[in-house]
Scaffold this active site. Structure first.
Site, PDB file in Angstrom:
ATOM      1  N   CYS A 379       0.836  -1.207   0.000  1.00  0.00           N
ATOM      2  CA  CYS A 379       0.000   0.000   0.000  1.00  0.00           C
ATOM      3  C   CYS A 379       0.872   1.260   0.000  1.00  0.00           C
ATOM      4  CB  CYS A 379      -0.984  -0.041   1.164  1.00  0.00           C
ATOM      5  SG  CYS A 379      -2.450   0.955   0.810  1.00  0.00           S
ATOM      6  N   HIS A 514      -3.692  -4.817   0.478  1.00  0.00           N
ATOM      7  CA  HIS A 514      -3.124  -5.325   1.735  1.00  0.00           C
ATOM      8  C   HIS A 514      -3.207  -6.858   1.736  1.00  0.00           C
ATOM      9  CE1 HIS A 514      -2.567  -1.627   4.104  1.00  0.00           C
ATOM     10  NE2 HIS A 514      -3.588  -1.159   3.413  1.00  0.00           N
ATOM     11  N   GLU A 516      -1.972  -8.944   3.610  1.00  0.00           N
ATOM     12  CA  GLU A 516      -2.011  -9.542   4.956  1.00  0.00           C
ATOM     13  C   GLU A 516      -3.429  -9.855   5.439  1.00  0.00           C
ATOM     14  OE1 GLU A 516      -1.158  -6.438   4.180  1.00  0.00           O
ATOM     15  OE2 GLU A 516      -1.541  -4.990   5.792  1.00  0.00           O
TER      16      GLU A 516
END
Ligand code: GLN
Length: 538
Positions: A379, A514, A516
């Site tokens: 990001c 993102h 994650e």
């Protein structure tokens, strides 16, 4: 089977690991073959944690459908290996807002609106709608018993038990059994008091999860059972674990499923935890090790990077490697102390907001690019990778993001006026929109370019789906300039630049999304997994 509800409340103090307790119980039920869902109730008044400071609240977790939620939802997804939705997390603010909106619409037919029944009814209705279609709904109530904000929720739990009966509602209370050094003793008094407080409100928990740094003797467990009026086998000890993923296994060893099955009048059942067990073994005693430099800003509160640090654990578990994180505060990083980056196997720049620490991150990116160290930018990390490339490769020293300089003549990263959202609707983003309402949030498709590092990481997929949380975008105006010098735009979404990599680097990848948020213990995120794999090779 009709939905059964497991309510998890906490006593004594916060940070006892109610989220991990709830996730672990849900995991055991899921692995026993049940359809399980989970709900986090946050008793604070904010509508969502989207505008809260990471220092205040930790990470904002983004669901597939674009909700900004509590970080516990992240734990639930990582444990349950399942995507949850906006409705899986609600706050007092949301409850009151919908009641007040209904009142304005005249739906209460002129009645006086009160906490009991109107607010409590709204809470019960929300809980039941999340539970629809599941065998079990685990509901975690944020805060601690006795908090003023929590009262309407405890009343809702009490009423649901009354309405649905003992065989459909179970209360689990998580408490602390502190060890007092001077007396060399574990103390049960706080647990007794906390359960008394719950009883005063009309809730008698059937299971006590006792958090403790030391094992509890049989006598002590019996003492808790007796004083809290639960069965002897219903005091579950949760000693500090080496890994959060060990907790379901520890609960299983404590035989938590026996009192659960009994309370719900179900025949005994057993989960299949074989694969899980293997992954936990690899977390606890891995074969290899790798050191990643994590160049971030909110380092004093590592909770704000929870999903990312967990994603690194998942990658490590699946590669049988310990991922050591070297925390590097980007605000302290300058040309003179770049030696901090030496001997790293990989460099990671996470997402972030605002200008603070940005120059340090750019230095770290330059270091990774020039020294050919495996690199992943996420990001803001991708946006800064473009700025670094523009400044140091294209020689445009003024290159920046309009987030840091709204009047810049070189907005390599900029605010676009409108974009197409998840539902195919045109959305307008402007600088003046209130915080929180203007972000690109949630899951978007990204089309990958053939034969790129990122496509390889995703098993040669043509289209992937990942989650977003940002306001700014890479400016396509500079695209050909960047490409001419060897920057590859490797992923796109509806014309938006989503991923990039470098042609003359062993592994330099940056992504606007993102990754994650979609990483789970049993299915690590592909690009984070590949990053750790490349760092292991370095
Ligand atoms: N601050 C940047 C933006 O809003 C990046 C956000 C992030 O890293 N999540 O676009």
């Amino acid at each position: 089977m009709q939905t059964k509800y497991i309510f998890v409340t906490g006593g004594v103090l916060s940070s006892l690991g109610k989220g991990i307790t709830s996730s672990s119980i849900a995991t055991l039920l899921k692995h026993s073959g049940f359809e399980v869902s989970i709900l986090k109730i946050d008793p604070y008044i904010n509508l969502d944690p989207g505008t809260m400071s990471p220092l205040e609240h930790g990470e904002v977790f983004v669901t597939q459908d674009g909700a900004e939620t509590d970080l516990d939802i992240g734990h639930y997804e990582r444990f349950l290996n399942k995507s949850l939705e906006k409705k899986n997390n609600f706050t007092t603010g949301q409850v009151y807002l919908s009641v007040i909106e209904k009142e304005r619409r005249g739906e209460y037919l002129g009645k006086t609106i009160q906490i009991v029944p109107h607010i409590v009814d709204e809470i019960k209705q929300r809980i039941r709608s999340v539970g629809e279609g599941s065998d079990f709904l685990v509901v975690e109530l944020g805060g601690t018993v006795g908090d003023m904000e929590g009262m309407p929720y405890l009343e809702a739990i009490r009423e649901m038990k009354h309405e649905l009966g003992n065989e459909r509602v179970l209360s689990i209370h998580v408490t602390l059994v502190p060890y007092i050094k001077t007396a060399e003793e574990l103390k049960t008094k706080p647990t007794q008091h906390s359960v008394q407080e719950l009883r005063r409100i009309g809730i008698s928990p059937q299971i006590i999860v006792a958090r403790s740094e030391k094992p509890l003797s049989k006598e002590l467990k019996r003492k808790i059972a007796l004083s809290c009026d639960v069965a002897d086998d219903s005091v579950i000890v949760a000693e500090d674990a080496k890994s959060i993923y060990q907790v379901p296994l520890n609960f299983l060893q404590e035989d938590i499923l026996t009192p659960i099955a009994r309370n719900f009048a179900l025949p005994p059942f057993k989960p299949n935890m074989q694969e899980w067990d293997l992954l936990v073994k690899k977390i606890i005693s891995p074969k290899e090790s790798v050191t990643i430099g994590f160049v971030g800003k909110y380092l004093s509160l590592k909770e704000s990077y929870k999903s990312l640090t967990e994603a690194l654990v998942h990658a490590g578990a699946n590669l049988d490697a310990k991922v050591n994180i070297k925390w590097i505060d980007s605000e302290n990083l300058e040309k003179t102390n770049l030696h901090e980056l030496e001997e790293l196997d990989g460099i990671l720049i996470p997402g972030g907001f605002g200008e603070r620490g940005v120059e340090g991150k750019i230095l770290a990116i330059q270091y990774a690019r020039e020294n050919k160290i495996p690199f992943l930018g996420i990001c803001l990390g991708m946006q800064l990778s473009i700025i670094e490339f523009a400044r140091n490769v294209l020689g445009i020293k003024e290159a920046t993001s309009s987030e840091f300089d709204p009047k810049t003549s070189h907005p390599f990263i900029y605010m676009i006026e409108d974009f197409i959202d998840q539902e195919g609707q045109k959305q307008i983003r402007t600088h003046t929109s209130p915080l929180g309402g203007t972000m690109r949030l949630g899951e978007y498709e990204c089309e990958l370019k053939e034969e790129t590092y990122i496509q390889k990481a995703y098993g040669n997929a043509k289209i992937i789906k990942e989650r977003h949380r940002h306001r700014y975008e890479a400016n396509p105006k500079y695209r050909s300039m960047l490409e001419e010098k060897g920057l590859i735009i490797s992923g796109e979404s509806n014309g938006l630049i989503e991923t990039l990599e470098l042609s003359d680097h062993p592994w330099f990848v940056a992504v606007q999304f993102h990754p994650e948020f979609t990483s789970r213990l049993q299915s690590p995120n592909p690009v984070i997994l590949e990053f750790v794999k490349q760092s292991l090779k370095h």
